[in-house]
Write an enzyme that holds these catalytic residues in place. Structure first.
Site, PDB file in Angstrom:
ATOM      1  N   HIS A  25       0.673  -1.271  -0.243  1.00 45.54           N
ATOM      2  CA  HIS A  25       0.041  -0.269   0.182  1.00 45.54           C
ATOM      3  C   HIS A  25       0.979   1.749  -0.077  1.00 45.54           C
ATOM      4  O   HIS A  25       1.895   1.047   0.544  1.00 45.54           O
ATOM      5  CB  HIS A  25      -0.745   0.033   1.554  1.00 45.54           C
ATOM      6  CG  HIS A  25      -1.891   0.954   0.853  1.00 45.54           C
ATOM      7  ND1 HIS A  25      -1.884   2.354   1.120  1.00 45.54           N
ATOM      8  CD2 HIS A  25      -3.343   0.620   0.489  1.00 45.54           C
ATOM      9  CE1 HIS A  25      -2.881   3.104   0.799  1.00 45.54           C
ATOM     10  NE2 HIS A  25      -3.887   1.731   0.834  1.00 45.54           N
ATOM     11  N   ASP A  78      -7.704  -5.649  -0.471  1.00 43.84           N
ATOM     12  CA  ASP A  78      -8.232  -6.030  -1.274  1.00 43.84           C
ATOM     13  C   ASP A  78      -8.351  -7.791  -1.128  1.00 43.84           C
ATOM     14  O   ASP A  78      -8.131  -8.634  -1.885  1.00 43.84           O
ATOM     15  CB  ASP A  78      -7.623  -5.314  -2.359  1.00 43.84           C
ATOM     16  CG  ASP A  78      -8.128  -4.411  -3.196  1.00 43.84           C
ATOM     17  OD1 ASP A  78      -7.629  -3.445  -3.086  1.00 43.84           O
ATOM     18  OD2 ASP A  78     -10.163  -4.410  -3.008  1.00 43.84           O
TER      19      ASP A  78
HETATM   20  C1  SDX Z   1      -5.999   0.061  -2.559  1.00 43.08           C
HETATM   21  O1  SDX Z   1      -4.488   4.498  -2.220  1.00 43.08           O
HETATM   22  C2  SDX Z   1      -4.953   3.867  -1.239  1.00 43.08           C
HETATM   23  O2  SDX Z   1      -5.925   4.468  -0.515  1.00 43.08           O
HETATM   24  C3  SDX Z   1      -5.844   2.813  -1.993  1.00 43.08           C
HETATM   25  C4  SDX Z   1      -6.993   1.530  -1.737  1.00 43.08           C
HETATM   26  C5  SDX Z   1      -8.435   2.782  -1.240  1.00 43.08           C
HETATM   27  O3  SDX Z   1      -9.161   2.226   0.080  1.00 43.08           O
HETATM   28  O4  SDX Z   1      -8.519   3.689  -1.937  1.00 43.08           O
HETATM   29  O5  SDX Z   1      -6.385   1.561  -0.100  1.00 43.08           O
HETATM   30  C6  SDX Z   1      -7.839   0.602  -2.438  1.00 43.08           C
HETATM   31  O6  SDX Z   1      -5.674   0.025  -4.275  1.00 43.08           O
HETATM   32  C7  SDX Z   1      -5.364  -0.547  -1.610  1.00 43.08           C
HETATM   33  C8  SDX Z   1      -3.874  -1.329  -3.416  1.00 43.08           C
HETATM   34  C9  SDX Z   1      -5.126  -2.673  -4.255  1.00 43.08           C
HETATM   35  N1  SDX Z   1      -3.644  -2.567  -4.390  1.00 43.08           N
HETATM   36  C10 SDX Z   1      -3.364  -4.264  -4.638  1.00 43.08           C
HETATM   37  O7  SDX Z   1      -3.062  -4.874  -4.086  1.00 43.08           O
HETATM   38  C11 SDX Z   1      -1.985  -4.338  -5.746  1.00 43.08           C
HETATM   39  C12 SDX Z   1      -0.063  -5.323  -5.269  1.00 43.08           C
HETATM   40  N2  SDX Z   1       0.065  -3.943  -4.481  1.00 43.08           N
HETATM   41  C13 SDX Z   1       1.587  -2.673  -5.567  1.00 43.08           C
HETATM   42  O8  SDX Z   1       1.202  -3.014  -6.730  1.00 43.08           O
HETATM   43  C14 SDX Z   1       1.641  -1.817  -4.574  1.00 43.08           C
HETATM   44  O9  SDX Z   1       1.908  -1.902  -3.146  1.00 43.08           O
HETATM   45  C15 SDX Z   1       0.915  -0.027  -4.616  1.00 43.08           C
HETATM   46  C16 SDX Z   1       0.372  -0.094  -5.949  1.00 43.08           C
HETATM   47  C17 SDX Z   1      -0.961  -0.869  -4.132  1.00 43.08           C
HETATM   48  C18 SDX Z   1       1.665   0.556  -3.760  1.00 43.08           C
HETATM   49  O10 SDX Z   1       2.489   0.995  -4.296  1.00 43.08           O
HETATM   50  P1  SDX Z   1       3.316   2.214  -4.721  1.00 43.08           P
HETATM   51  O11 SDX Z   1       3.461   2.592  -2.856  1.00 43.08           O
HETATM   52  O12 SDX Z   1       3.266   2.909  -6.072  1.00 43.08           O
HETATM   53  O13 SDX Z   1       5.222   1.057  -4.241  1.00 43.08           O
HETATM   54  P2  SDX Z   1       6.125   0.944  -5.809  1.00 43.08           P
HETATM   55  O14 SDX Z   1       4.786  -0.090  -6.305  1.00 43.08           O
HETATM   56  O15 SDX Z   1       6.612   1.733  -5.700  1.00 43.08           O
HETATM   57  O16 SDX Z   1       6.270  -0.528  -4.851  1.00 43.08           O
HETATM   58  C19 SDX Z   1       7.653   0.048  -3.668  1.00 43.08           C
HETATM   59  C20 SDX Z   1       8.509  -1.507  -3.457  1.00 43.08           C
HETATM   60  C21 SDX Z   1       9.235  -2.026  -5.544  1.00 43.08           C
HETATM   61  O17 SDX Z   1       9.845  -2.556  -4.305  1.00 43.08           O
HETATM   62  P3  SDX Z   1      11.552  -1.755  -5.034  1.00 43.08           P
HETATM   63  O18 SDX Z   1      11.546  -1.178  -6.714  1.00 43.08           O
HETATM   64  O19 SDX Z   1      11.495  -1.148  -4.373  1.00 43.08           O
HETATM   65  O20 SDX Z   1      12.723  -2.786  -5.387  1.00 43.08           O
HETATM   66  O21 SDX Z   1       7.602  -2.334  -3.360  1.00 43.08           O
HETATM   67  C22 SDX Z   1       7.675  -3.463  -3.979  1.00 43.08           C
HETATM   68  C23 SDX Z   1       7.447  -2.976  -5.296  1.00 43.08           C
HETATM   69  O22 SDX Z   1       8.447  -4.320  -6.516  1.00 43.08           O
HETATM   70  N3  SDX Z   1       6.400  -3.715  -4.255  1.00 43.08           N
HETATM   71  C24 SDX Z   1       5.536  -4.956  -4.133  1.00 43.08           C
HETATM   72  C25 SDX Z   1       4.627  -4.824  -4.405  1.00 43.08           C
HETATM   73  N4  SDX Z   1       3.860  -3.916  -4.423  1.00 43.08           N
HETATM   74  C26 SDX Z   1       4.986  -2.703  -3.680  1.00 43.08           C
HETATM   75  N5  SDX Z   1       6.269  -5.859  -4.321  1.00 43.08           N
HETATM   76  C27 SDX Z   1       5.104  -6.984  -4.944  1.00 43.08           C
HETATM   77  N6  SDX Z   1       4.378  -7.517  -4.745  1.00 43.08           N
HETATM   78  C28 SDX Z   1       3.287  -6.196  -4.153  1.00 43.08           C
HETATM   79  N7  SDX Z   1       1.905  -6.506  -4.717  1.00 43.08           N
END
Ligand code: SDX
Length: 426
Positions: free
Chosen positions: A304, A361
């Site tokens: 998140h 989720d």
């Molecule tokens: C919702 O914002 C809100 O409040 C949203 C929400 C709401 O109520 O409105 O809470 C609802 O959208 C919840 C999130 C649902 N999405 C998912 O579950 C999709 C999977 N999650 C990821 O894609 C990710 O965690 C995000 C998009 C939710 C958040 O990512 P960020 O903050 O943009 O961070 P990032 O993508 O830059 O990741 C930072 C690091 C990276 O690694 P590095 O390159 O720094 O080494 O964390 C890793 C990412 O690769 N990472 C993950 C991961 N989430 C982050 N690696 C593997 N699996 C994951 N799920």
């Protein structure tokens, strides 16, 4: 005494005011930055940028706190109705009994959808995703309900129409996609029960309301009702900042929520868990893929932008799985896979170092499956829950004296000035 930060560049020192929120979070007011320094800021994805001041929802990502108008979401999930929560978010306080009764009457009176809208539904291909249909139909509401002359009345009626009709519109897309007769809302059913009846009632098999199911939906929608400046709420605020109508702004919010990185994740989680089940349950393989920088796969339902600890909503959803499914004598193998996946990931250094925990989720889809909601309607369920939050945020921005048209800047990295080359010289 004025609180400020100093910015120093090549001998020049600039002072920028500090703005402190009611929970002590601090920000640097950069609204005059370019005018004073000639600089802009750069923050892809706005992870460090506040777009507004807001009094609606407070989140603490480190402590896993979520409050609507100061009330912890745990208390609302336990004690409030979804209608009360919607009223709280939109009006800033809980309603008294008279206000709640009047609210119920208004929502009931506006819960029908214009009969001419039905032909729109019938023209969508049967396999259309219900989020695309919902976004289109909400935008179409302006065509069927033109603006009233009185701005205040228009604002109140638009809000009520949306809250009242969104359930009917969602259930209509489900019924029509299956070639079934549309079920109308009933004046004797409360908000959640009305939706379930519109979804599942049929002339040959009357829907039997179950209070555990209705309660699970109530909790699901309360947990999804608002979440400060997430992607879809920011879309609603940005579109609303151009002073377009509320229906168009909410339609944009639905479109943003559809994405698998945002609200679409609840559908993507179930698809991921089903893939694991189909492929013989290799959880280690999935975790390995999620950690692989060269693999675009992400562990859906994990991570998140704000929560760097367990999403408080996910905790409630997980408990809901453990109470609802046994009551309905449902054993869902995907729940066992989800729990094992969580256990494996949370022991893994990659997830620990990246502060990756289950978000709202991860378990919500298991609850929706138990209720009988089809997977492609999961994000529609999220949208119905989030609607009061979108409306509250839109309304707050409309009445914010500091509100301006949203128009971010950029750092240009393209070619410097070049001459046009006529076609015969290229
Ligand atoms: C919702 O914002 C809100 O409040 C949203 C929400 C709401 O109520 O409105 O809470 C609802 O959208 C919840 C999130 C649902 N999405 C998912 O579950 C999709 C999977 N999650 C990821 O894609 C990710 O965690 C995000 C998009 C939710 C958040 O990512 P960020 O903050 O943009 O961070 P990032 O993508 O830059 O990741 C930072 C690091 C990276 O690694 P590095 O390159 O720094 O080494 O964390 C890793 C990412 O690769 N990472 C993950 C991961 N989430 C982050 N690696 C593997 N699996 C994951 N799920």
């Amino acid at each position: 005494m004025e609180d400020y930060v100093k910015l120093e560049y090549k001998g020049e020192v600039y002072r920028l005011p500090v703005v402190t929120g009611s929970e002590g979070e601090k920000s640097v007011d950069i609204s005059k930055l370019r005018q004073v320094t000639g600089f802009i800021t750069l923050d892809p994805g706005y992870a460090n940028t506040g777009s507004c001041s807001s009094a609606i929802t407070f989140m603490d990502g480190e402590k896993g706190i979520l409050r609507y108008r100061g009330i912890p979401v745990e208390q609302l999930a336990e004690k409030a109705t979804f209608k009360e929560t919607a009223y709280l978010l939109i009006n800033g306080r809980l309603p008294n009994q008279e206000e709640l009764t009047n609210y119920s009457i208004l929502l009931n009176d506006h819960s029908l959808v214009h009969e001419d809208m039905r032909s729109f539904y019938q023209k969508f291909p049967r396999a259309s995703h219900p989020m695309g249909i919902l976004s289109s139909m909400v935008n179409a509401l302006r065509s069927f309900y033109p603006a009233l002359a009185d701005i205040e009345e228009e604002s109140t009626i638009m809000v009520t129409r949306l809250l009242a009709k969104v359930r009917t519109m969602a259930a209509m897309s489900y019924k029509i996609s299956r070639g079934h007769r549309v079920v109308y809302p009933r004046s004797d059913l409360a908000y959640c029960a009305n939706f379930l009846n519109m979804m599942f009632d049929s002339p040959v098999r009357p829907y039997e309301l179950n209070e555990d199911v209705t309660n699970a939906l109530r909790v699901f929608w309360i947990l999804h009702a608002d979440h400060e400046q997430n992607c879809s709420t920011s879309a609603v605020r940005i579109v609303g900042s151009a002073r377009t109508n509320l229906y168009a702004a909410i339609s944009a919010g639905i479109a943003a929520l559809w994405g698998p990185l945002h609200g679409g994740a609840n559908q993507a989680v179930i698809e991921m868990l089903s893939d694991i089940q189909r492929d013989g349950g290799s959880i280690e393989h999935v975790v390995k893929r999620a950690k692989d920088k060269n693999d675009p796969f992400r562990l859906m339902g994990f991570g998140h932008r704000v929560y760097k600890t367990y999403d408080p909503r996910a905790k409630i959803m997980k408990k809901m799985c453990d109470t609802l499914l046994p009551k309905l004598t449902i054993r869902d193998p995907l729940l066992d896979i989800a729990k094992k996946l969580e256990e494996t990931a949370r022991k893994d250094n990659y997830f620990i170092e990246h502060n990756l925990y289950p978000n709202v989720d991860f378990y919500s889809g298991i609850v929706l499956r138990a209720i009988g909601i089809p997977t492609n309607m999961f994000t529609v369920m999220f949208a119905i829950g989030r609607l009061p939050g979108w409306i509250a945020q839109w309304k707050e921005s409309m009445y914010d004296p500091n509100w301006k048209l949203s128009r971010p800047r950029q750092i240009y990295t393209g070619p410097t000035e070049t001459e046009f080359i006529p076609i015969h010289q290229r």
